[in-house]
Design a protein around this motif. Sequence first.
Motif: not given
Length: 220
Positions: A71, A87, A98, A100, A141, A165, A177
Amino acid sequence: MLPCLNEADALPWVLARVPAGWRALVVDNGSTDGSADIARALGATVVHEPRRGFGAACHAGLTAATADVVCFCDCDASLDPAQLVPFVNEVRAGGADLVLGRRRPQRRGTWPAHARAGNLALTRILRRRTGLRLHDLGPLRAARREALLALGLTDRRSGYPLQMVVRAADAGWRIAEHDVSYLPRTGASKVTGTWRGTWQAVRDMSRVLAEAPVAEGTPR
C-alpha cells in the motif's frame, strides 16, 4: 509505504493508525527534522532514499517491501492508513488489481482550489487516454508488489502515481476507486501546497500522459 520528507509532527498520528500486523515502511527522502529517528522509535522500518522526488521515495519503498500486497499512503496525516484495509481485502480477493482512494475533504480548505483544479484536469486527460472514469489521482492505493514492479515504472517525481495508473490501464488491470476521508495535512505541503508546486506536479504528470502505451506488467 510512507514517503516522508520532514513529517516529524505527523508521524506519530500516522503510525498509530497503521493496522495491526502490517509493516510500516517509512521512506525518508532527506528529512532534516529527525523524522527518520521518530519513525524508527515508533516501530517503523526506515529506508533512506537520498534522491529527492515523490516517485523516488515511493519506488524505494516498493523495492524494499517484501509483502505480496503493498500500500501507499502520504505521511502528512491527511489520510488515515486504516482506510486501506478494505483496499487490501479487495486485491487479495481478486476483485481488483489496483485500488485507489478518492479523496473527500472533511473540512473546508483542506484541498486548495489550485490543487483540486490540477487534479480534475489530469483525470479528464487520463479518461481520454485510457478510458478510465476515475475522479482522483490521490496517493492512497493498494496492489500486488510483484505486479507493480513488472510495470517498469520510471518516473521519480510527481508523475509516479499517474504513471502507475496509466501503465496498469495499458496492461489491462482492473482498477477500482473508493471514497476516503481527506483531512487537513500537518505542516506545509511539499508538492501541491503552492501554485508553483501544483504546476510542477501537473507538468510531471502531463509528461507521463504523453508516453506511448506500454503493454507490460499484466498481473499474475
